[in-house]
Design a protein around this motif. Structure first.
Motif, PDB file in Angstrom:
ATOM      1  N   UNK A 135       0.846  -1.186   0.000  1.00 30.95           N
ATOM      2  CA  UNK A 135       0.000   0.000   0.000  1.00 30.95           C
ATOM      3  C   UNK A 135       0.888   1.244   0.000  1.00 30.95           C
ATOM      4  N   UNK A 136       0.362   2.352  -0.517  1.00 31.04           N
ATOM      5  CA  UNK A 136       1.057   3.637  -0.487  1.00 31.04           C
ATOM      6  C   UNK A 136       0.390   4.521   0.558  1.00 31.04           C
ATOM      7  N   UNK A 137       1.186   5.007   1.512  1.00 30.17           N
ATOM      8  CA  UNK A 137       0.663   5.813   2.609  1.00 30.17           C
ATOM      9  C   UNK A 137       1.581   7.003   2.846  1.00 30.17           C
ATOM     10  N   UNK A 138       1.078   7.983   3.587  1.00 33.26           N
ATOM     11  CA  UNK A 138       1.884   9.131   3.987  1.00 33.26           C
ATOM     12  C   UNK A 138       1.624   9.409   5.455  1.00 33.26           C
ATOM     13  N   UNK A 154       5.901  18.390   0.804  1.00 37.27           N
ATOM     14  CA  UNK A 154       6.346  17.905   2.107  1.00 37.27           C
ATOM     15  C   UNK A 154       5.976  16.459   2.386  1.00 37.27           C
ATOM     16  N   UNK A 155       5.234  15.851   1.498  1.00 33.42           N
ATOM     17  CA  UNK A 155       4.764  14.484   1.735  1.00 33.42           C
ATOM     18  C   UNK A 155       5.795  13.477   1.258  1.00 33.42           C
ATOM     19  N   UNK A 156       6.114  12.533   2.124  1.00 27.99           N
ATOM     20  CA  UNK A 156       6.970  11.412   1.758  1.00 27.99           C
ATOM     21  C   UNK A 156       6.089  10.168   1.689  1.00 27.99           C
ATOM     22  N   UNK A 157       5.932   9.630   0.505  1.00 27.60           N
ATOM     23  CA  UNK A 157       5.098   8.443   0.317  1.00 27.60           C
ATOM     24  C   UNK A 157       5.898   7.216   0.726  1.00 27.60           C
ATOM     25  N   UNK A 158       5.286   6.395   1.569  1.00 23.39           N
ATOM     26  CA  UNK A 158       5.930   5.161   2.021  1.00 23.39           C
ATOM     27  C   UNK A 158       5.163   3.965   1.462  1.00 23.39           C
ATOM     28  N   UNK A 159       5.899   2.931   1.193  1.00 19.13           N
ATOM     29  CA  UNK A 159       5.314   1.677   0.711  1.00 19.13           C
ATOM     30  C   UNK A 159       5.317   0.700   1.875  1.00 19.13           C
ATOM     31  N   UNK A 160       4.130   0.264   2.296  1.00 15.81           N
ATOM     32  CA  UNK A 160       4.013  -0.610   3.466  1.00 15.81           C
ATOM     33  C   UNK A 160       3.172  -1.835   3.127  1.00 15.81           C
ATOM     34  N   UNK A 161       3.346  -2.869   3.914  1.00 13.48           N
ATOM     35  CA  UNK A 161       2.580  -4.109   3.751  1.00 13.48           C
ATOM     36  C   UNK A 161       1.392  -4.169   4.692  1.00 13.48           C
ATOM     37  N   UNK A 162       1.561  -3.603   5.888  1.00 11.98           N
ATOM     38  CA  UNK A 162       0.522  -3.713   6.909  1.00 11.98           C
ATOM     39  C   UNK A 162      -0.091  -2.356   7.183  1.00 11.98           C
ATOM     40  N   UNK A 163      -1.422  -2.333   7.265  1.00 14.58           N
ATOM     41  CA  UNK A 163      -2.096  -1.127   7.726  1.00 14.58           C
ATOM     42  C   UNK A 163      -3.402  -1.522   8.381  1.00 14.58           C
ATOM     43  N   UNK A 164      -3.873  -0.623   9.239  1.00 11.23           N
ATOM     44  CA  UNK A 164      -5.149  -0.847   9.920  1.00 11.23           C
ATOM     45  C   UNK A 164      -6.108   0.239   9.471  1.00 11.23           C
ATOM     46  N   UNK A 165      -7.280  -0.185   9.022  1.00  7.00           N
ATOM     47  CA  UNK A 165      -8.299   0.747   8.553  1.00  7.00           C
ATOM     48  C   UNK A 165      -9.617   0.395   9.208  1.00  7.00           C
ATOM     49  N   UNK A 166     -10.234   1.363   9.834  1.00  4.78           N
ATOM     50  CA  UNK A 166     -11.509   1.155  10.515  1.00  4.78           C
ATOM     51  C   UNK A 166     -12.642   1.467   9.543  1.00  4.78           C
ATOM     52  N   UNK A 167     -13.213   0.433   8.929  1.00  2.79           N
ATOM     53  CA  UNK A 167     -14.245   0.636   7.912  1.00  2.79           C
ATOM     54  C   UNK A 167     -15.533   1.200   8.501  1.00  2.79           C
ATOM     55  N   UNK A 168     -15.823   0.904   9.762  1.00  2.00           N
ATOM     56  CA  UNK A 168     -17.086   1.363  10.347  1.00  2.00           C
ATOM     57  C   UNK A 168     -17.100   2.870  10.591  1.00  2.00           C
ATOM     58  N   UNK A 169     -15.930   3.495  10.692  1.00  6.73           N
ATOM     59  CA  UNK A 169     -15.864   4.942  10.934  1.00  6.73           C
ATOM     60  C   UNK A 169     -14.800   5.549  10.013  1.00  6.73           C
ATOM     61  N   UNK A 170     -15.179   5.833   8.771  1.00  8.09           N
ATOM     62  CA  UNK A 170     -14.228   6.386   7.805  1.00  8.09           C
ATOM     63  C   UNK A 170     -14.019   7.869   8.114  1.00  8.09           C
ATOM     64  N   UNK A 171     -12.763   8.255   8.274  1.00 11.12           N
ATOM     65  CA  UNK A 171     -12.412   9.637   8.609  1.00 11.12           C
ATOM     66  C   UNK A 171     -11.467  10.167   7.534  1.00 11.12           C
ATOM     67  N   UNK A 172     -11.720  11.394   7.086  1.00 15.26           N
ATOM     68  CA  UNK A 172     -10.838  12.090   6.142  1.00 15.26           C
ATOM     69  C   UNK A 172     -10.226  13.280   6.886  1.00 15.26           C
ATOM     70  N   UNK A 173      -9.061  13.113   7.512  1.00 18.52           N
ATOM     71  CA  UNK A 173      -8.527  14.159   8.387  1.00 18.52           C
ATOM     72  C   UNK A 173      -8.098  15.440   7.686  1.00 18.52           C
ATOM     73  N   UNK A 174      -7.826  15.401   6.396  1.00 15.96           N
ATOM     74  CA  UNK A 174      -7.373  16.604   5.692  1.00 15.96           C
ATOM     75  C   UNK A 174      -8.520  17.420   5.120  1.00 15.96           C
ATOM     76  N   UNK A 175      -9.713  16.873   5.115  1.00 16.32           N
ATOM     77  CA  UNK A 175     -10.844  17.550   4.489  1.00 16.32           C
ATOM     78  C   UNK A 175     -11.188  18.859   5.186  1.00 16.32           C
ATOM     79  N   UNK A 176     -11.202  18.880   6.511  1.00 10.42           N
ATOM     80  CA  UNK A 176     -11.552  20.105   7.239  1.00 10.42           C
ATOM     81  C   UNK A 176     -10.538  21.209   6.968  1.00 10.42           C
ATOM     82  N   UNK A 177      -9.245  20.869   6.941  1.00 10.27           N
ATOM     83  CA  UNK A 177      -8.212  21.875   6.666  1.00 10.27           C
ATOM     84  C   UNK A 177      -8.341  22.415   5.246  1.00 10.27           C
ATOM     85  N   UNK A 178      -8.626  21.553   4.301  1.00  6.89           N
ATOM     86  CA  UNK A 178      -8.778  21.991   2.912  1.00  6.89           C
ATOM     87  C   UNK A 178     -10.011  22.868   2.746  1.00  6.89           C
ATOM     88  N   UNK A 179     -11.105  22.512   3.386  1.00  9.27           N
ATOM     89  CA  UNK A 179     -12.317  23.324   3.278  1.00  9.27           C
ATOM     90  C   UNK A 179     -12.165  24.668   3.976  1.00  9.27           C
TER      91      UNK A 179
END
Length: 198
Positions: A135-138, A154-179
């Motif tokens: 997966x590609x993450x930052x 300023x973003x460094x994209x990392x390539x990782x094998x493991x990640x945890x994603x909470x499907x029941x509560x999807x959060x977009x943390x950058x959306x509020x700053x962009x809006x």
């Protein structure tokens, strides 16, 4: 002698299938960028994510080229000889937790958490659209102290094998700053005439 079918140059009406595909990719990339709150500079990652997500979506049963397909066959399954996509389906720009690469992990303190918060930026694909589980993450901290227009610097994209994603509560943390930047007038100075009450 091979006869190649071509379309007339400078006439997109003659190549409707390709034009429709390009239009779909552009619209999909715009949609995921808007949903994630990322600026248009992230369009390459957004368009790749949209295309890959469309290829691994659970398509309903259908017919193609005169033969019936097994239920829920998609492009990914057909390309990988019947093997279904076994990775996580994560929205572009969603909040995830990921384990850093070993070189970055050594820079952290001994008792600091192994997983850190980050933003999902897509799937690492090999030639031919092959996916081997990366997966590609930052890191979320990359976005903290810079302006919206400079996020891509300023973003460094990392390539990782493991990640945890909470499907029941999807959060977009950058959306509020962009809006706050794109859909608000809070940071625009008022003209002197308005401040004086005129």
């Amino acid at each position: 002698k091979w006869i190649h079918s071509t379309s007339a140059p400078e006439r997109p009406q003659k190549n409707g299938v390709a034009e429709r595909a390009v239009r779909s990719v552009k619209a999909g990339a715009r949609t995921v960028l808007l949903k994630a709150g990322l600026p248009p500079k992230f369009w390459p990652k957004a368009s790749r994510h949209w295309c890959f997500s469309r290829n691994v979506r659970k398509a309903p049963p259908g017919r193609a080229a005169g033969y019936s397909l097994p239920p829920y066959t998609n492009s990914f399954t057909l390309r990988h000889k019947g093997n279904a996509f076994k990775g996580q389906r994560v929205p572009f720009g969603a909040l995830i937790d990921f384990k850093q690469t070993r070189s970055r992990e050594k820079q952290e303190l001994v008792f600091s958490p192994k997983a850190i918060p980050g933003i999902f930026l897509g799937y690492h694909l090999l030639a031919g659209g092959r996916w081997r589980g990366d997966y590609l993450v930052a890191d979320l901290n990359c976005f903290r102290h810079c302006e919206l227009e400079d996020w891509h610097l300023h973003v460094t994209v990392q390539r990782v094998r493991e990640l945890h994603f909470e499907r029941s509560a999807i959060v977009y943390p950058l959306k509020a700053a962009a809006e706050r930047v794109t859909r608000s007038l809070l940071d625009i100075p008022r003209p002197p005439a308005l401040e004086a009450g005129f």
